[in-house]
Design an enzyme around this catalytic site. Sequence first.
Site, PDB file in Angstrom:
ATOM      1  CG  HIS A 284      -5.899  -2.259   0.175  1.00 30.90           C
ATOM      2  ND1 HIS A 284      -5.268  -1.770  -0.649  1.00 30.90           N
ATOM      3  CD2 HIS A 284      -5.234  -1.965   1.643  1.00 30.90           C
ATOM      4  CE1 HIS A 284      -4.259  -0.941  -0.081  1.00 30.90           C
ATOM      5  NE2 HIS A 284      -4.075  -1.212   1.154  1.00 30.90           N
TER       6      HIS A 284
ATOM      7  CB  SER B 272      -1.002   0.118   1.285  1.00 30.66           C
ATOM      8  OG  SER B 272      -2.210   0.898   0.914  1.00 30.66           O
TER       9      SER B 272
ATOM     10  CG  ASP C 214      -6.904  -2.292  -3.370  1.00 38.21           C
ATOM     11  OD1 ASP C 214      -7.599  -1.739  -2.247  1.00 38.21           O
ATOM     12  OD2 ASP C 214      -5.707  -2.756  -3.333  1.00 38.21           O
TER      13      ASP C 214
END
Length: 679
Positions: A651, A531, A616
Amino acid sequence: MKKSICPPFPEKIPYTYSLHGEVRSDPYRWVHKKKSKAVRAYLEAENRYTDEMMKPSLDLQKRLFCEFLSRINENDESVPYQIEGFLYFSKTKKGKQYPILYRKRNAATRPKAILDLNVLSKGRSYASLGNIEIKPGSTHLAYSIDFTGFRDFELRLRSMSGKEEITLYHNRVRSFAWANDGRYLFVVLEDRAKRPFQVWRRDIETGKTSFIYEETDPLFSVSVARSRSGKYLFIHSSSSTTSEVLYVSGDDPLKGLRIFAKRRSCHEYYVEHGEAGFFVLTNKQAKNFRVMFVREEATQEKFWVDVISHQQDLVIDDIDVFKKHMVVEERFQGFSRLRVVDLKTLSSQEIPLPEHLCSVSGYHNEEYDCDEYLFEYESYVSPESVYAYHFDSRKTTLLKQDIVKKGYRQSQYATELIEVRLEDGSVVPVTIVYKRAMRGDHLSPMVLTAYGAYGIPNDPYFSSTRLSLLDRGVIFATAHVRGGGERGEVWHDQGKMLLKRHSFTDFIACAKHLIAAGYTGSDRLVIQGGSAGGLLVAAVTNMAPELFCGVLADVPFVDVVNTMLDETLPLTIGEFEEWGNPKLKPYYKYINSYSPYDNIVAQNYPAMLVQTSLNDSQVMYWEPVKYVARLRELKTDERPLLLNVNMDAGHGGASGRYDFLREMAFEYAFILGVLGLET
């Protein structure tokens, strides 16, 4: 890995736009069209290429998966916690992907399964449980669940018998909390950009909904929670720099909302209710936060008084208020610890912990009037544990430590804290863990990780899967770079907005230090980040590719300029206070100087595995997809560049525990292959 296969090269379709007098080109923007057959065909081609390249590692992946599985207790049970006289806990069962929630009246009674995600997810490739709130009276529970990976949670009400279940909201649910009568449920809903912005009150008996509150400032997000005392419901509205609390009586939820203290720029405060009034965690004239108290009759700032004063060398992360005590989560010299305050005398006691380099936080502490505090503890070498701290005796009791099978011995592993001094005088901590017998005086293979964003600390944690690296002689290291929260808001501020590049230069300095100090070498150093941590490793790979032999970038935030220009996307507007708004020229110039997608050049790059998920909602799949496409176009080496797209998840990747272990085996096979440790 195979070397002679031709990778897919996506079509380039001209797309340009002007910004601040510059013409920007984004020839891969067509991959934004998620429903396009051409996009799906390209993603599937990338997956086929990656599978083919990784085919020689299939036996290693199987061995790694078996190693992971051999260390965990597949039939396990969590520590029970109490709500209204019932004990709640979860069980995992061999062969089942998800835990099952149980409850029982007491330790001697037979438990009953009340929520089984394995049943709820039948026929689905993804399932994620959000929040669970027990209805006062303990006859029902409300829970949120997502089957998409896009964090699109629906809200359901289920009887404890399991015979009745209704869906209250089909999507867009974020948080929710019960009023004390169990009739009214306060629910926070998201807007189209997934910003939680509205609060509604639902009458469970009639089904009628009433609008309660809307946050109109797009920088702010809303949550709702009931105080542990049960006396109040709090609506918390916050940006990343400012917050405001509204509240209503838990016993009279039809009354109007009251503002606790009016918002003002850059003032953050959070409220807990206690016997004599409210305890406020605030950064008012306190960069590291302090705790203040105010009585219920008048809650404005001018009436607040100090309970725990601000300290320059101590950060207060959170507070939990009980009837007679308050537990403070604080951070000293970068690492977390717990302190208990007697609310009658205001005397305090630090809870002794086995190690300094650790992660510690509260467990399920739902009861307001209680005589003990449950907390979770782990470190690089100590498996996750749950302890009970007894308020009166001040003794700590170990309730459960996760079993690591296959003969794990903590004494065989060592941790170190290394301090890296920078040219500007800052000191960046690096924590490492390794197997003692494998260390020696030689240069070791290493995996170096970092996060460095949002003020989130990256504390040492235990991982039974990581043992498969350590047992092969790999050192695991974490650089606690600026932008994270290890040293409070000052540390965060020094790695965000127009100082964001500090996160990257800190990481490079840490890598160089570890090489110079003889821990590793550039030919055996793999870096990993996910991320915002994926942004970091991608940025430093552009800046100093010669330092690393491999890169693992999970769901990386790499197309920073384009994403921060699109205010329809989740997170964009709310994160202007983290990255800056590129519609303003100074921020555009700065972001454009490091955005990984915009800074790929014709040079040699390390071996790379880039991973994303089609659903995501936090980092759109097209960011890593376009990043890989441009890397393929420009890089001048023949080292592997792999893109792995999970076509079903979000995610966090796979939701089931066995699927997750398979993903970890795939990642570790790549790392070990790059390090030459396949056998």
